[in-house]
Write an enzyme that holds these catalytic residues in place. Structure first.
Site, PDB file in Angstrom:
ATOM      1  N   GLY A 205       0.717  -1.602  -0.114  1.00  0.00           N
ATOM      2  CA  GLY A 205       0.123  -0.084  -0.187  1.00  0.00           C
ATOM      3  C   GLY A 205       0.965   1.364  -0.015  1.00  0.00           C
ATOM      4  O   GLY A 205       1.491   1.488  -1.019  1.00  0.00           O
ATOM      5  N   ASP A 206       0.384   1.933   1.248  1.00  0.00           N
ATOM      6  CA  ASP A 206       1.309   3.328   1.082  1.00  0.00           C
ATOM      7  C   ASP A 206       2.296   3.447   2.177  1.00  0.00           C
ATOM      8  O   ASP A 206       2.615   4.205   2.800  1.00  0.00           O
ATOM      9  CB  ASP A 206       0.405   4.541   0.880  1.00  0.00           C
ATOM     10  CG  ASP A 206      -1.055   4.498   2.236  1.00  0.00           C
ATOM     11  OD1 ASP A 206      -0.940   3.804   2.604  1.00  0.00           O
ATOM     12  OD2 ASP A 206      -1.012   6.097   2.673  1.00  0.00           O
TER      13      ASP A 206
END
Length: 226
Positions: A110-111
């Protein structure tokens, strides 16, 4: 002699085939250890290298980073813009840590990102965190727009650890990951920035290995302050 030459000639293509096979296999293994979007190490590869770095260096900072506003970039400008934000963050981390021998950077998914950074002087950690924050939050161009993401960075330092900060079954890496995770979550609740808690600050409880964010377990936080 002729028979020997014949055997060598016959074995040549086979040996070459195995050589090519081995090269392709090594390339596939290398690719599997790198995240295809960011080019950074994957989680498993990162953890293996982090353990080695921790064993060899006396002062190692472990950093966990989570982008702020990433969903907004995705929603407003599309997933391709989100991908650009991931690549820009990876490039900023790589550039900022370039020249720091032994530093390892990864995209966890993800981030979320992580790094281990050996330090010659632990007193320099706040400056490192401030510099990383500035690099990552700098605006970038995509599709004719100037975009920006924030970041929350939590840090833990290996030389701060003591027996009281460990729990049974945790190695040094496990303890540092929990400390950095708690610090990252705390600063995210405060609006983003970076946080390196003072040595000896207890680790908040966790559920299934993740932060629970219990209050009262950190020093008073100010955005972007140690």
């Amino acid at each position: 002699m002729n028979e020997l030459l014949t055997a060598v000639s016959a074995a040549g293509p086979l040996a070459a085939g195995w050589s090519i096979h081995g090269l392709l296999l090594r390339r596939r293994l290398t690719a599997a250890r790198h995240d295809p979007l960011s080019g950074l190490w994957t989680r498993d590869a990162f953890e293996a290298r982090a353990v080695r770095t921790l064993a060899r260096r006396p002062h190692v900072a472990l950093l966990l980073l989570d982008l702020d506003g990433f969903k907004t970039v995705n929603d407003r400008h599309g997933h391709a813009a989100g991908d650009a934000a991931i690549r820009t963050t990876a490039a900023a981390l790589t550039t900022a840590l370039d020249g720091r021998g032994g530093a390892v950077v990864a995209r966890l998914g993800g981030d979320e990102f992580a790094a281990v950074v050996p330090l010659s002087d632990p007193a320099g950690l706040p400056w490192l965190l401030a510099g990383l924050h500035d690099e990552i939050t700098a605006p970038f161009r995509y599709g004719g727009h100037e975009l920006r993401v924030g970041v929350s960075i939590g840090a833990a330092l290996s030389s701060d650890l003591n027996a009281a900060s460990r729990t049974p079954g945790d190695g040094v890496l496990g303890v540092l990951l929990r400390l950095a995770d708690e610090a990252m979550y705390a600063v995210k609740r405060d609006g983003g920035g970076w946080h390196y808690p003072a040595a000896g600050v207890p680790v908040a409880g966790s559920t299934a290995g993740r932060r629970t964010g219990r209050p009262g377990t950190h020093t008073t936080l100010r955005k972007g302050a140690a």
